[in-house]
Scaffold this motif. Structure first.
Motif, PDB file in Angstrom:
ATOM      1  N   LEU A 128       0.927  -1.252   0.104  1.00  0.00           N
ATOM      2  CA  LEU A 128       0.062   0.049  -0.042  1.00  0.00           C
ATOM      3  C   LEU A 128       0.922   1.288   0.049  1.00  0.00           C
ATOM      4  O   LEU A 128       1.908   1.281   0.788  1.00  0.00           O
ATOM      5  CB  LEU A 128      -1.023  -0.007   1.329  1.00  0.00           C
ATOM      6  CG  LEU A 128      -1.748  -1.299   1.428  1.00  0.00           C
ATOM      7  CD1 LEU A 128      -2.549  -1.109   2.649  1.00  0.00           C
ATOM      8  CD2 LEU A 128      -2.530  -1.588   0.366  1.00  0.00           C
ATOM      9  N   ASP A 129       0.460   2.207  -0.813  1.00  0.00           N
ATOM     10  CA  ASP A 129       1.308   3.592  -0.793  1.00  0.00           C
ATOM     11  C   ASP A 129       0.859   4.315   0.328  1.00  0.00           C
ATOM     12  O   ASP A 129       0.031   4.175   1.038  1.00  0.00           O
ATOM     13  CB  ASP A 129       1.175   4.361  -2.374  1.00  0.00           C
ATOM     14  CG  ASP A 129      -0.363   4.920  -2.371  1.00  0.00           C
ATOM     15  OD1 ASP A 129      -1.200   4.417  -1.546  1.00  0.00           O
ATOM     16  OD2 ASP A 129      -0.270   5.763  -2.886  1.00  0.00           O
ATOM     17  N   ALA A 130       1.818   5.414   0.702  1.00  0.00           N
ATOM     18  CA  ALA A 130       1.636   6.139   1.864  1.00  0.00           C
ATOM     19  C   ALA A 130       0.016   6.746   1.941  1.00  0.00           C
ATOM     20  O   ALA A 130      -0.429   6.908   3.073  1.00  0.00           O
ATOM     21  CB  ALA A 130       2.695   7.192   2.148  1.00  0.00           C
ATOM     22  N   ALA A 131      -0.124   7.405   0.748  1.00  0.00           N
ATOM     23  CA  ALA A 131      -1.498   8.147   0.879  1.00  0.00           C
ATOM     24  C   ALA A 131      -2.664   7.364   1.164  1.00  0.00           C
ATOM     25  O   ALA A 131      -3.647   7.655   1.775  1.00  0.00           O
ATOM     26  CB  ALA A 131      -1.666   8.967  -0.641  1.00  0.00           C
ATOM     27  N   LEU A 132      -2.692   5.922   0.718  1.00  0.00           N
ATOM     28  CA  LEU A 132      -3.723   4.849   0.988  1.00  0.00           C
ATOM     29  C   LEU A 132      -3.814   4.550   2.386  1.00  0.00           C
ATOM     30  O   LEU A 132      -4.860   4.505   3.032  1.00  0.00           O
ATOM     31  CB  LEU A 132      -3.453   3.681   0.143  1.00  0.00           C
ATOM     32  CG  LEU A 132      -4.468   2.551   0.315  1.00  0.00           C
ATOM     33  CD1 LEU A 132      -6.012   3.170   0.022  1.00  0.00           C
ATOM     34  CD2 LEU A 132      -4.187   1.379  -0.747  1.00  0.00           C
ATOM     35  N   LEU A 133      -2.656   4.487   3.047  1.00  0.00           N
ATOM     36  CA  LEU A 133      -2.340   4.127   4.216  1.00  0.00           C
ATOM     37  C   LEU A 133      -3.035   5.589   5.325  1.00  0.00           C
ATOM     38  O   LEU A 133      -3.987   5.074   6.406  1.00  0.00           O
ATOM     39  CB  LEU A 133      -0.880   3.898   4.705  1.00  0.00           C
ATOM     40  CG  LEU A 133      -0.360   2.576   4.477  1.00  0.00           C
ATOM     41  CD1 LEU A 133       1.145   2.614   4.577  1.00  0.00           C
ATOM     42  CD2 LEU A 133      -1.001   1.540   4.958  1.00  0.00           C
ATOM     43  N   MET A 134      -2.952   6.633   4.842  1.00  0.00           N
ATOM     44  CA  MET A 134      -3.492   7.599   5.668  1.00  0.00           C
ATOM     45  C   MET A 134      -4.823   7.684   5.405  1.00  0.00           C
ATOM     46  O   MET A 134      -5.746   7.921   6.326  1.00  0.00           O
ATOM     47  CB  MET A 134      -2.570   8.965   5.321  1.00  0.00           C
ATOM     48  CG  MET A 134      -1.317   9.109   5.539  1.00  0.00           C
ATOM     49  SD  MET A 134      -0.352  10.820   5.015  1.00  0.00           S
ATOM     50  CE  MET A 134      -1.367  11.784   5.289  1.00  0.00           C
ATOM     51  N   ALA A 135      -5.281   7.439   4.141  1.00  0.00           N
ATOM     52  CA  ALA A 135      -6.718   7.546   3.956  1.00  0.00           C
ATOM     53  C   ALA A 135      -7.673   6.191   4.440  1.00  0.00           C
ATOM     54  O   ALA A 135      -8.804   6.602   5.030  1.00  0.00           O
ATOM     55  CB  ALA A 135      -6.873   7.423   2.296  1.00  0.00           C
ATOM     56  N   LEU A 136      -6.878   5.237   4.770  1.00  0.00           N
ATOM     57  CA  LEU A 136      -7.425   4.280   5.486  1.00  0.00           C
ATOM     58  C   LEU A 136      -7.940   4.648   6.979  1.00  0.00           C
ATOM     59  O   LEU A 136      -8.968   4.117   7.270  1.00  0.00           O
ATOM     60  CB  LEU A 136      -6.727   2.906   5.418  1.00  0.00           C
ATOM     61  CG  LEU A 136      -6.661   2.281   4.036  1.00  0.00           C
ATOM     62  CD1 LEU A 136      -5.615   1.158   4.052  1.00  0.00           C
ATOM     63  CD2 LEU A 136      -7.857   1.622   3.662  1.00  0.00           C
ATOM     64  N   ASN A 137      -7.067   5.435   7.523  1.00  0.00           N
ATOM     65  CA  ASN A 137      -7.109   5.698   8.859  1.00  0.00           C
ATOM     66  C   ASN A 137      -8.402   6.634   8.964  1.00  0.00           C
ATOM     67  O   ASN A 137      -8.943   6.797  10.202  1.00  0.00           O
ATOM     68  CB  ASN A 137      -5.838   6.482   9.423  1.00  0.00           C
ATOM     69  CG  ASN A 137      -5.006   5.557   9.715  1.00  0.00           C
ATOM     70  OD1 ASN A 137      -4.877   4.267   9.814  1.00  0.00           O
ATOM     71  ND2 ASN A 137      -3.778   6.042   9.554  1.00  0.00           N
ATOM     72  N   ASP A 138      -8.898   7.381   7.919  1.00  0.00           N
ATOM     73  CA  ASP A 138      -9.945   8.460   8.086  1.00  0.00           C
ATOM     74  C   ASP A 138     -11.202   7.771   7.747  1.00  0.00           C
ATOM     75  O   ASP A 138     -12.151   8.444   7.958  1.00  0.00           O
ATOM     76  CB  ASP A 138      -9.653   9.539   6.999  1.00  0.00           C
ATOM     77  CG  ASP A 138      -8.169  10.331   7.518  1.00  0.00           C
ATOM     78  OD1 ASP A 138      -7.901  10.306   8.755  1.00  0.00           O
ATOM     79  OD2 ASP A 138      -7.800  10.890   6.635  1.00  0.00           O
ATOM     80  N   VAL A 139     -11.255   6.510   7.223  1.00  0.00           N
ATOM     81  CA  VAL A 139     -12.425   5.806   6.795  1.00  0.00           C
ATOM     82  C   VAL A 139     -13.386   5.539   8.096  1.00  0.00           C
ATOM     83  O   VAL A 139     -12.732   4.846   8.903  1.00  0.00           O
ATOM     84  CB  VAL A 139     -12.314   4.601   5.871  1.00  0.00           C
ATOM     85  CG1 VAL A 139     -13.529   3.937   5.773  1.00  0.00           C
ATOM     86  CG2 VAL A 139     -11.451   4.980   4.569  1.00  0.00           C
ATOM     87  N   GLN A 140     -14.667   5.958   8.037  1.00  0.00           N
ATOM     88  CA  GLN A 140     -15.431   5.718   9.120  1.00  0.00           C
ATOM     89  C   GLN A 140     -16.000   4.242   9.198  1.00  0.00           C
ATOM     90  O   GLN A 140     -15.999   3.380  10.047  1.00  0.00           O
ATOM     91  CB  GLN A 140     -16.744   6.717   9.253  1.00  0.00           C
ATOM     92  CG  GLN A 140     -16.369   8.083   9.399  1.00  0.00           C
ATOM     93  CD  GLN A 140     -15.566   8.349  10.828  1.00  0.00           C
ATOM     94  OE1 GLN A 140     -15.990   7.724  11.916  1.00  0.00           O
ATOM     95  NE2 GLN A 140     -14.448   9.032  10.813  1.00  0.00           N
ATOM     96  N   ASN A 141     -16.573   3.772   8.135  1.00  0.00           N
ATOM     97  CA  ASN A 141     -17.277   2.552   7.996  1.00  0.00           C
ATOM     98  C   ASN A 141     -16.284   1.683   6.847  1.00  0.00           C
ATOM     99  O   ASN A 141     -16.103   1.765   5.843  1.00  0.00           O
ATOM    100  CB  ASN A 141     -18.530   2.489   7.192  1.00  0.00           C
ATOM    101  CG  ASN A 141     -19.262   1.384   6.978  1.00  0.00           C
ATOM    102  OD1 ASN A 141     -18.720   0.286   7.207  1.00  0.00           O
ATOM    103  ND2 ASN A 141     -20.515   1.574   6.510  1.00  0.00           N
ATOM    104  N   PRO A 142     -15.514   0.741   7.746  1.00  0.00           N
ATOM    105  CA  PRO A 142     -14.771  -0.286   6.729  1.00  0.00           C
ATOM    106  C   PRO A 142     -15.270  -1.130   5.688  1.00  0.00           C
ATOM    107  O   PRO A 142     -14.670  -1.785   4.950  1.00  0.00           O
ATOM    108  CB  PRO A 142     -14.040  -1.258   7.903  1.00  0.00           C
ATOM    109  CG  PRO A 142     -14.762  -0.854   8.980  1.00  0.00           C
ATOM    110  CD  PRO A 142     -15.657   0.103   8.780  1.00  0.00           C
ATOM    111  N   GLN A 143     -16.731  -1.290   5.723  1.00  0.00           N
ATOM    112  CA  GLN A 143     -17.286  -2.020   4.743  1.00  0.00           C
ATOM    113  C   GLN A 143     -17.850  -1.350   3.410  1.00  0.00           C
ATOM    114  O   GLN A 143     -18.053  -1.866   2.592  1.00  0.00           O
ATOM    115  CB  GLN A 143     -18.559  -2.759   5.573  1.00  0.00           C
ATOM    116  CG  GLN A 143     -18.343  -3.429   6.704  1.00  0.00           C
ATOM    117  CD  GLN A 143     -17.761  -4.815   6.385  1.00  0.00           C
ATOM    118  OE1 GLN A 143     -17.755  -5.301   5.174  1.00  0.00           O
ATOM    119  NE2 GLN A 143     -16.859  -5.456   7.370  1.00  0.00           N
ATOM    120  N   GLU A 144     -17.868   0.170   3.593  1.00  0.00           N
ATOM    121  CA  GLU A 144     -18.499   0.899   2.667  1.00  0.00           C
ATOM    122  C   GLU A 144     -17.299   1.060   1.497  1.00  0.00           C
ATOM    123  O   GLU A 144     -16.321   1.827   1.959  1.00  0.00           O
ATOM    124  CB  GLU A 144     -18.771   2.109   3.075  1.00  0.00           C
ATOM    125  CG  GLU A 144     -19.461   3.096   1.970  1.00  0.00           C
ATOM    126  CD  GLU A 144     -19.731   4.405   2.632  1.00  0.00           C
ATOM    127  OE1 GLU A 144     -19.856   5.435   1.895  1.00  0.00           O
ATOM    128  OE2 GLU A 144     -20.029   4.529   3.958  1.00  0.00           O
TER     129      GLU A 144
END
Length: 99
Positions: A6-22
């Motif tokens: 995973l790239d760094a931007a994606l890792l940061m975006a993953l931390n901001d997601v509220q619903n991991p299923q959406e």
């Protein structure tokens, strides 16, 4: 989840997601160039279809859970967050040029 894929931007975006299923993250999925039917079936299970032969980069909108599962696949090389690009010198107008 295989964080090395995973790239760094994606890792940061993953931390901001509220619903991991959406499905909320637009990503580029870099794969090996030729996928077999089982690998194609995995992509289709995530709603990624119409894979054109000899293409090794796919675009999809995925959930964090789907990204996690895809990152564990041996045939997935890398997953990268798609980002909006801005035009350079957007503020210049035609009227600022003299002929």
């Amino acid at each position: 989840m295989n964080y090395q894929k995973l790239d760094a931007a994606l890792l940061m975006a993953l931390n901001d997601v509220q619903n991991p299923q959406e499905p909320s993250l637009i990503v580029f999925i870099h794969t090996k160039s030729v996928l077999d039917s089982a690998e194609t079936a995995v992509l289709e299970s995530f709603g990624i279809s119409n894979r054109t032969n000899n293409k090794d980069i796919l675009t999809a909108t995925l959930s964090p859970n789907a990204i996690s599962q895809l990152s564990e696949q041996t045939w997935v090389k890398y997953i990268q967050l798609s980002q909006k690009l801005n035009l350079v010198n957007q503020t210049k107008t035609i009227s600022s040029f003299s002929f």
